[in-house]
Scaffold this motif. Structure first.
Motif, PDB file in Angstrom:
ATOM      1  N   THR A   1       0.820  -1.213   0.035  1.00  0.00           N
ATOM      2  CA  THR A   1       0.012   0.000   0.177  1.00  0.00           C
ATOM      3  C   THR A   1       1.012   1.208   0.062  1.00  0.00           C
ATOM      4  OG1 THR A   1      -1.977   1.272   0.902  1.00  0.00           O
ATOM      5  CG2 THR A   1      -0.099   0.140   2.661  1.00  0.00           C
ATOM      6  N   ALA A   2       0.594   2.124  -0.661  1.00  0.00           N
ATOM      7  CA  ALA A   2       1.250   3.441  -0.757  1.00  0.00           C
ATOM      8  C   ALA A   2       1.112   4.220   0.448  1.00  0.00           C
ATOM      9  CB  ALA A   2       0.808   4.344  -1.946  1.00  0.00           C
ATOM     10  N   VAL A   3       2.175   4.836   0.769  1.00  0.00           N
ATOM     11  CA  VAL A   3       2.159   5.698   2.095  1.00  0.00           C
ATOM     12  C   VAL A   3       2.633   6.999   2.033  1.00  0.00           C
ATOM     13  CG1 VAL A   3       2.567   3.648   3.727  1.00  0.00           C
ATOM     14  CG2 VAL A   3       4.576   4.750   2.769  1.00  0.00           C
ATOM     15  N   GLU A   4       2.115   7.924   2.782  1.00  0.00           N
ATOM     16  CA  GLU A   4       2.658   9.539   2.923  1.00  0.00           C
ATOM     17  C   GLU A   4       4.103   9.381   3.154  1.00  0.00           C
ATOM     18  OE1 GLU A   4       3.685  12.918   3.009  1.00  0.00           O
ATOM     19  OE2 GLU A   4       1.810  12.690   1.928  1.00  0.00           O
ATOM     20  N   ALA A   5       4.954  10.170   2.267  1.00  0.00           N
ATOM     21  CA  ALA A   5       6.314  10.136   2.365  1.00  0.00           C
ATOM     22  C   ALA A   5       6.887  11.741   2.298  1.00  0.00           C
ATOM     23  CB  ALA A   5       7.180   9.034   1.819  1.00  0.00           C
ATOM     24  N   GLU A   6       5.915  12.508   2.510  1.00  0.00           N
ATOM     25  CA  GLU A   6       6.521  14.131   2.396  1.00  0.00           C
ATOM     26  C   GLU A   6       7.959  14.191   3.110  1.00  0.00           C
ATOM     27  OE1 GLU A   6       7.068  17.263   0.664  1.00  0.00           O
ATOM     28  OE2 GLU A   6       5.552  15.894  -0.053  1.00  0.00           O
ATOM     29  N   ALA A   7       7.966  13.709   4.198  1.00  0.00           N
ATOM     30  CA  ALA A   7       9.263  14.076   5.083  1.00  0.00           C
ATOM     31  C   ALA A   7      10.441  13.429   4.593  1.00  0.00           C
ATOM     32  CB  ALA A   7       9.002  13.278   6.555  1.00  0.00           C
ATOM     33  N   VAL A   8      10.188  12.343   3.927  1.00  0.00           N
ATOM     34  CA  VAL A   8      11.390  11.451   3.162  1.00  0.00           C
ATOM     35  C   VAL A   8      11.817  12.539   1.999  1.00  0.00           C
ATOM     36  CG1 VAL A   8      12.359   9.605   1.638  1.00  0.00           C
ATOM     37  CG2 VAL A   8      10.757   9.357   3.798  1.00  0.00           C
ATOM     38  N   GLU A   9      10.627  13.115   1.129  1.00  0.00           N
ATOM     39  CA  GLU A   9      10.929  13.874  -0.131  1.00  0.00           C
ATOM     40  C   GLU A   9      11.865  15.059   0.503  1.00  0.00           C
ATOM     41  OE1 GLU A   9      10.682  12.357  -2.780  1.00  0.00           O
ATOM     42  OE2 GLU A   9       9.958  10.693  -1.982  1.00  0.00           O
ATOM     43  N   SER A  10      11.353  15.712   1.570  1.00  0.00           N
ATOM     44  CA  SER A  10      11.900  16.989   2.145  1.00  0.00           C
ATOM     45  C   SER A  10      13.190  16.555   2.564  1.00  0.00           C
ATOM     46  CB  SER A  10      11.168  17.611   3.235  1.00  0.00           C
ATOM     47  OG  SER A  10       9.775  17.981   2.713  1.00  0.00           O
ATOM     48  N   TRP A  11      13.424  15.618   3.358  1.00  0.00           N
ATOM     49  CA  TRP A  11      14.895  15.101   3.793  1.00  0.00           C
ATOM     50  C   TRP A  11      15.992  15.097   2.555  1.00  0.00           C
ATOM     51  CZ3 TRP A  11      17.158  10.363   2.975  1.00  0.00           C
ATOM     52  CH2 TRP A  11      18.336  10.321   3.662  1.00  0.00           C
ATOM     53  N   ALA A  12      15.418  14.499   1.544  1.00  0.00           N
ATOM     54  CA  ALA A  12      16.321  14.428   0.442  1.00  0.00           C
ATOM     55  C   ALA A  12      16.709  15.637  -0.334  1.00  0.00           C
ATOM     56  CB  ALA A  12      15.485  13.305  -0.436  1.00  0.00           C
ATOM     57  N   GLU A  13      15.652  16.490  -0.424  1.00  0.00           N
ATOM     58  CA  GLU A  13      15.891  17.754  -0.980  1.00  0.00           C
ATOM     59  C   GLU A  13      16.909  18.526  -0.142  1.00  0.00           C
ATOM     60  OE1 GLU A  13      12.161  19.552  -1.694  1.00  0.00           O
ATOM     61  OE2 GLU A  13      11.484  17.853  -3.192  1.00  0.00           O
ATOM     62  N   ASP A  14      16.761  18.466   1.187  1.00  0.00           N
ATOM     63  CA  ASP A  14      17.403  19.194   2.118  1.00  0.00           C
ATOM     64  C   ASP A  14      19.113  18.574   1.974  1.00  0.00           C
ATOM     65  OD1 ASP A  14      15.287  20.773   2.754  1.00  0.00           O
ATOM     66  OD2 ASP A  14      15.119  19.717   4.682  1.00  0.00           O
ATOM     67  N   ALA A  15      19.198  17.367   2.202  1.00  0.00           N
ATOM     68  CA  ALA A  15      20.503  16.753   2.053  1.00  0.00           C
ATOM     69  C   ALA A  15      21.331  17.200   0.841  1.00  0.00           C
ATOM     70  CB  ALA A  15      20.384  15.292   2.203  1.00  0.00           C
ATOM     71  N   ALA A  16      20.330  17.141  -0.283  1.00  0.00           N
ATOM     72  CA  ALA A  16      21.164  17.434  -1.510  1.00  0.00           C
ATOM     73  C   ALA A  16      21.525  18.937  -1.673  1.00  0.00           C
ATOM     74  CB  ALA A  16      20.270  17.143  -2.664  1.00  0.00           C
ATOM     75  N   GLU A  17      20.603  20.063  -1.159  1.00  0.00           N
ATOM     76  CA  GLU A  17      20.976  21.212  -1.053  1.00  0.00           C
ATOM     77  C   GLU A  17      22.009  21.567  -0.024  1.00  0.00           C
ATOM     78  OE1 GLU A  17      18.412  25.061   0.691  1.00  0.00           O
ATOM     79  OE2 GLU A  17      17.521  23.786  -0.836  1.00  0.00           O
ATOM     80  N   SER A  18      22.237  20.943   0.952  1.00  0.00           N
ATOM     81  CA  SER A  18      23.237  21.341   1.978  1.00  0.00           C
ATOM     82  C   SER A  18      24.593  20.692   1.678  1.00  0.00           C
ATOM     83  CB  SER A  18      22.976  20.701   3.692  1.00  0.00           C
ATOM     84  OG  SER A  18      22.898  19.118   3.442  1.00  0.00           O
ATOM     85  N   THR A  19      24.445  19.729   0.471  1.00  0.00           N
ATOM     86  CA  THR A  19      25.864  19.249   0.354  1.00  0.00           C
ATOM     87  C   THR A  19      26.240  19.584  -0.829  1.00  0.00           C
ATOM     88  OG1 THR A  19      24.598  17.285  -0.308  1.00  0.00           O
ATOM     89  CG2 THR A  19      25.486  17.097   1.886  1.00  0.00           C
ATOM     90  N   GLY A  20      25.415  20.290  -1.741  1.00  0.00           N
ATOM     91  CA  GLY A  20      25.769  20.642  -2.964  1.00  0.00           C
ATOM     92  C   GLY A  20      25.564  19.631  -4.013  1.00  0.00           C
ATOM     93  N   PHE A  21      25.124  18.596  -3.637  1.00  0.00           N
ATOM     94  CA  PHE A  21      24.847  17.477  -4.719  1.00  0.00           C
ATOM     95  C   PHE A  21      23.637  17.650  -5.609  1.00  0.00           C
ATOM     96  CE2 PHE A  21      27.750  15.107  -2.265  1.00  0.00           C
ATOM     97  CZ  PHE A  21      27.969  14.063  -2.729  1.00  0.00           C
ATOM     98  N   ALA A  22      23.695  16.969  -6.729  1.00  0.00           N
ATOM     99  CA  ALA A  22      22.465  17.430  -7.772  1.00  0.00           C
ATOM    100  C   ALA A  22      22.114  15.994  -8.226  1.00  0.00           C
ATOM    101  CB  ALA A  22      23.108  18.158  -8.932  1.00  0.00           C
ATOM    102  N   GLU A  23      21.055  15.835  -8.726  1.00  0.00           N
ATOM    103  CA  GLU A  23      20.449  14.767  -9.171  1.00  0.00           C
ATOM    104  C   GLU A  23      20.276  13.427  -7.972  1.00  0.00           C
ATOM    105  OE1 GLU A  23      21.709  13.386 -13.009  1.00  0.00           O
ATOM    106  OE2 GLU A  23      22.430  15.515 -13.534  1.00  0.00           O
ATOM    107  N   VAL A  24      19.884  13.948  -6.954  1.00  0.00           N
ATOM    108  CA  VAL A  24      19.823  12.854  -5.887  1.00  0.00           C
ATOM    109  C   VAL A  24      18.805  12.026  -6.131  1.00  0.00           C
ATOM    110  CG1 VAL A  24      19.771  12.998  -3.217  1.00  0.00           C
ATOM    111  CG2 VAL A  24      21.276  14.588  -4.301  1.00  0.00           C
ATOM    112  N   GLU A  25      19.097  10.904  -5.623  1.00  0.00           N
ATOM    113  CA  GLU A  25      18.197   9.853  -5.830  1.00  0.00           C
ATOM    114  C   GLU A  25      18.196   9.153  -4.453  1.00  0.00           C
ATOM    115  OE1 GLU A  25      18.613   7.242  -8.863  1.00  0.00           O
ATOM    116  OE2 GLU A  25      18.498   8.858 -10.694  1.00  0.00           O
ATOM    117  N   HIS A  26      16.954   8.487  -4.155  1.00  0.00           N
ATOM    118  CA  HIS A  26      16.877   7.800  -2.898  1.00  0.00           C
ATOM    119  C   HIS A  26      15.877   6.590  -2.965  1.00  0.00           C
ATOM    120  CE1 HIS A  26      13.213  10.244  -2.649  1.00  0.00           C
ATOM    121  NE2 HIS A  26      12.611   9.335  -2.202  1.00  0.00           N
ATOM    122  N   THR A  27      16.247   5.676  -2.101  1.00  0.00           N
ATOM    123  CA  THR A  27      15.606   4.271  -1.887  1.00  0.00           C
ATOM    124  C   THR A  27      15.011   4.199  -0.717  1.00  0.00           C
ATOM    125  OG1 THR A  27      16.889   3.392  -3.782  1.00  0.00           O
ATOM    126  CG2 THR A  27      15.498   1.772  -2.453  1.00  0.00           C
TER     127      THR A  27
END
Length: 105
Positions: A47-73
């Motif tokens: 079943t699909a679950v709400e994961a906005e916190a995961v998406e925000s965390w991935a975006e923040d991690a990319a921004e704070s480290t200067g990485f681009a095209e960040v993917e997550h699993t």
């Protein structure tokens, strides 16, 4: 066939879920982006679950480290209601057997 599935994964058209035995399961990705799923380890129900916190965390991690095209699993697994009852019943039966055959009782 595997090349096609790999190409669909790379293009973002499917989501990949790994089973506990390592097998990969593919499902079509919704047009509005990928989803995160909670998958039953016993029967494979998901079943699909709400994961906005995961998406925000991935975006923040990319921004704070200067990485681009960040993917997550993210893989969430558990035991669904249907199998949880069965597993609980199994555990209770095992406890009864252990008490019955424990030396000194």
């Amino acid at each position: 066939m595997y090349r096609t599935l790999h190409a669909l994964d790379r293009s973002g058209q499917v989501d990949v879920v790994r089973e506990k035995n390592g097998e990969r399961l593919y499902r079509p990705r919704p047009t509005d982006g990928h989803r995160h799923y909670l998958v039953c380890r016993d029967c494979g129900f998901s079943t699909a679950v709400e994961a906005e916190a995961v998406e925000s965390w991935a975006e923040d991690a990319a921004e704070s480290t200067g990485f681009a095209e960040v993917e997550h699993t993210v893989e969430l697994t558990g035991v669904c209601d249907r199998y949880r009852v069965t597993a609980n019943d199994r555990g209770q039966a095992e406890q009864r057997v252990q008490r019955r055959f424990t030396p000194g009782r």
